[in-house]
Design a protein around this motif. Sequence first.
Motif, PDB file in Angstrom:
ATOM      1  N   ASN A   1      -1.336  -6.002 -36.769  1.00 52.35           N
ATOM      2  CA  ASN A   1      -1.341  -7.237 -35.995  1.00 52.35           C
ATOM      3  C   ASN A   1      -1.589  -8.440 -36.903  1.00 52.35           C
ATOM      4  O   ASN A   1      -0.936  -9.468 -36.770  1.00 52.35           O
ATOM      5  CB  ASN A   1      -2.400  -7.164 -34.896  1.00 52.35           C
ATOM      6  N   LEU A   2      -2.499  -8.317 -37.848  1.00 53.75           N
ATOM      7  CA  LEU A   2      -2.792  -9.413 -38.766  1.00 53.75           C
ATOM      8  C   LEU A   2      -1.581  -9.770 -39.605  1.00 53.75           C
ATOM      9  O   LEU A   2      -1.230 -10.947 -39.743  1.00 53.75           O
ATOM     10  CB  LEU A   2      -3.966  -9.049 -39.677  1.00 53.75           C
ATOM     11  N   ASP A   3      -0.882  -8.786 -40.155  1.00 56.19           N
ATOM     12  CA  ASP A   3       0.291  -9.062 -40.972  1.00 56.19           C
ATOM     13  C   ASP A   3       1.423  -9.645 -40.141  1.00 56.19           C
ATOM     14  O   ASP A   3       2.184 -10.482 -40.621  1.00 56.19           O
ATOM     15  CB  ASP A   3       0.744  -7.800 -41.706  1.00 56.19           C
ATOM     16  N   THR A   4       1.545  -9.223 -38.900  1.00 57.68           N
ATOM     17  CA  THR A   4       2.544  -9.809 -38.007  1.00 57.68           C
ATOM     18  C   THR A   4       2.251 -11.295 -37.792  1.00 57.68           C
ATOM     19  O   THR A   4       3.167 -12.123 -37.809  1.00 57.68           O
ATOM     20  CB  THR A   4       2.553  -9.070 -36.653  1.00 57.68           C
ATOM     21  N   VAL A   5       0.997 -11.658 -37.608  1.00 56.44           N
ATOM     22  CA  VAL A   5       0.627 -13.063 -37.429  1.00 56.44           C
ATOM     23  C   VAL A   5       0.937 -13.849 -38.708  1.00 56.44           C
ATOM     24  O   VAL A   5       1.484 -14.947 -38.655  1.00 56.44           O
ATOM     25  CB  VAL A   5      -0.864 -13.212 -37.048  1.00 56.44           C
ATOM     26  N   PHE A   6       0.619 -13.280 -39.871  1.00 55.13           N
ATOM     27  CA  PHE A   6       0.880 -13.968 -41.131  1.00 55.13           C
ATOM     28  C   PHE A   6       2.368 -14.158 -41.396  1.00 55.13           C
ATOM     29  O   PHE A   6       2.750 -15.023 -42.160  1.00 55.13           O
ATOM     30  CB  PHE A   6       0.241 -13.230 -42.307  1.00 55.13           C
ATOM     31  N   LYS A   7       3.229 -13.361 -40.798  1.00 59.47           N
ATOM     32  CA  LYS A   7       4.670 -13.522 -40.978  1.00 59.47           C
ATOM     33  C   LYS A   7       5.245 -14.540 -39.994  1.00 59.47           C
ATOM     34  O   LYS A   7       6.441 -14.768 -39.973  1.00 59.47           O
ATOM     35  CB  LYS A   7       5.376 -12.175 -40.830  1.00 59.47           C
ATOM     36  N   SER A   8       4.408 -15.158 -39.188  1.00 58.06           N
ATOM     37  CA  SER A   8       4.869 -16.137 -38.206  1.00 58.06           C
ATOM     38  C   SER A   8       4.390 -17.531 -38.606  1.00 58.06           C
ATOM     39  O   SER A   8       3.763 -17.713 -39.643  1.00 58.06           O
ATOM     40  CB  SER A   8       4.302 -15.783 -36.828  1.00 58.06           C
ATOM     41  N   ASN A   9       4.710 -18.508 -37.777  1.00 61.07           N
ATOM     42  CA  ASN A   9       4.064 -19.818 -37.911  1.00 61.07           C
ATOM     43  C   ASN A   9       2.680 -19.647 -37.323  1.00 61.07           C
ATOM     44  O   ASN A   9       2.547 -19.283 -36.172  1.00 61.07           O
ATOM     45  CB  ASN A   9       4.822 -20.893 -37.110  1.00 61.07           C
ATOM     46  N   TYR A  10       1.654 -19.899 -38.095  1.00 63.39           N
ATOM     47  CA  TYR A  10       0.306 -19.622 -37.618  1.00 63.39           C
ATOM     48  C   TYR A  10      -0.631 -20.771 -37.956  1.00 63.39           C
ATOM     49  O   TYR A  10      -0.344 -21.627 -38.789  1.00 63.39           O
ATOM     50  CB  TYR A  10      -0.231 -18.325 -38.225  1.00 63.39           C
ATOM     51  N   THR A  11      -1.745 -20.757 -37.281  1.00 60.10           N
ATOM     52  CA  THR A  11      -2.845 -21.653 -37.579  1.00 60.10           C
ATOM     53  C   THR A  11      -4.129 -20.855 -37.449  1.00 60.10           C
ATOM     54  O   THR A  11      -4.122 -19.764 -36.877  1.00 60.10           O
ATOM     55  CB  THR A  11      -2.856 -22.884 -36.656  1.00 60.10           C
ATOM     56  N   TYR A  12      -5.201 -21.379 -37.995  1.00 55.32           N
ATOM     57  CA  TYR A  12      -6.483 -20.703 -37.854  1.00 55.32           C
ATOM     58  C   TYR A  12      -7.566 -21.735 -37.591  1.00 55.32           C
ATOM     59  O   TYR A  12      -7.429 -22.897 -37.975  1.00 55.32           O
ATOM     60  CB  TYR A  12      -6.818 -19.851 -39.077  1.00 55.32           C
TER      61      TYR A  12
END
Length: 121
Positions: free
Chosen positions: A66-77
């Motif tokens: 799930n973490l790597d999927t988020v990193f492959k998207s447009n993300y913010t934290y």
Amino acid sequence: MTLSVSFFIIVNTDDPSCFHIEATTMDYRLRFSAMKSSHIRRYGEQPPIRICSKLSPLPDDTHLSNLDTVFKSNYTYYLLEKKTFENVESVRKYRTQLIEERSHLHCEKADKYTVTFTFQV
């Protein structure tokens, strides 16, 4: 012994139901930077454009966490909160509670397609 813990979230800006919540005793910005660096070492930089259907995800995304999927998207934290705990088990329980609450917020929303643009300079 008390633990001062920061909870932060990394979330896909195109699909808020895709997220990762992390708990850390170190500065959350440093922890995020280390996580991002680790992802880049494993998978490289993001592709400049992706088009995928939630009904049929891209084949290379099926083995990702799930973490790597988020990193492959447009993300913010961003920081969710800081709390003090007595032991590690109570930190785990609270993190699980945050994940469940966040999941319930977005369980009804489902877009059919997501288009993501990433500009590389």
